[in-house]
Enzyme design. Sequence first.
Site: not given
Length: 323
Positions: A276, A206, A170, A12, A73-74, A141, A145
């Site tokens: 999943r 999934f 997404n 991105i 973005f990193a 994760y 954030k």
Amino acid sequence: MKVLVCGGAGYIGSACAEYLIDNGHQVTVFDSLVTGHRDAVDPRAEFVHGDLADRDLIIDTCRKGGFDSIMHFAAFSLVGESMQNPSKYFRNNLANGINLADAAVEGGVKSIVFSSTAATFGQPEESPIRETTEQNPINPYGESKLCFEKVLKWYNVIHRIKYAALRYFNAAGASGNFGEDHNPESHLIPLILQVAQGKREKIMIFGDDYNTTDGTCVRDYIHILDLAQAHMLAMTAPESGHYNLGTGNGLSVEEIIDAAREVTGHPIPAEVAPRRAGDPDTLVACSDRAKAMLGWKPQFESAHTIIDSAWKWIQKHPDGYAK
Ligand code: UFG
């Protein structure tokens, strides 16, 4: 404006750096190239090869750069990996992010635009998801954030650095020059397109027993150029804020596969596999706030347009950025 794009060699970040330059801004990309690609750095940008773990380097870069704004973005972004190795996620996405926030203070930077995520909401209580929906991450994760959103809130209160936390749903699609090349790849659209390329026999679905119309998971796919537009608008917004970025149009896994069949002309065989772990039924954004407060106008909302852009990029780069 002078903009530091951290993670500008990633999926991105690379498209966003290109978009900023196309719109007259001056961009420096800072990237470790751990997951990014040197060829994904826009050739018109300056490039600093560095890791945010290197506190002295990022502080020095910001002191010398005279940046008006930072886009961050990193980060690592694999939900499954974060459940195996939370340390990796909190160290990079949180602790190294604090190095960047401190560097912004040292460099007199006025605003930070941060790549947050729908994963900060966990299993949301309502759909579509609003900015007021409770944030309850269900993996490290999303938690990492959310923690960094809170860091930015306090740097705003104490150091007066304006911020925007952009919660992407997404991210999908490609710009003319930059597209998606993860290793390993785990995202739905690039995996489907690998089938159309002949690199993979079939796509695994999934789970088909979710509480959705066709039983497959529903997501809100948003074009990376629409994300780039939101970043540019957020950079100069008068106030700090949190914004959910999606189209508001949820599409099931089966609907995405069907759209890809139409775009590519390939039958794309699919097979149902077990669920999943950790996938919520439905994640759809309400992006009214970004439209009202930032004047955001997404341009590429249909699944066909999004998949078509990704397919064109893959045809030009059949092996991604690999040489
Ligand atoms: N899926 C399949 N088969 C595959 C790959 C994915 O059926 O081979 C399904 C997933 O189960 C999910 C949907 O396709 O239901 C989308 O999966 P992705 O892996 O493409 O994306 P996610 O929704 O899991 O995650 C993405 C980002 C995260 C972010 C999240 C927020 O990768 O970083 O969106 O919505 F947190």
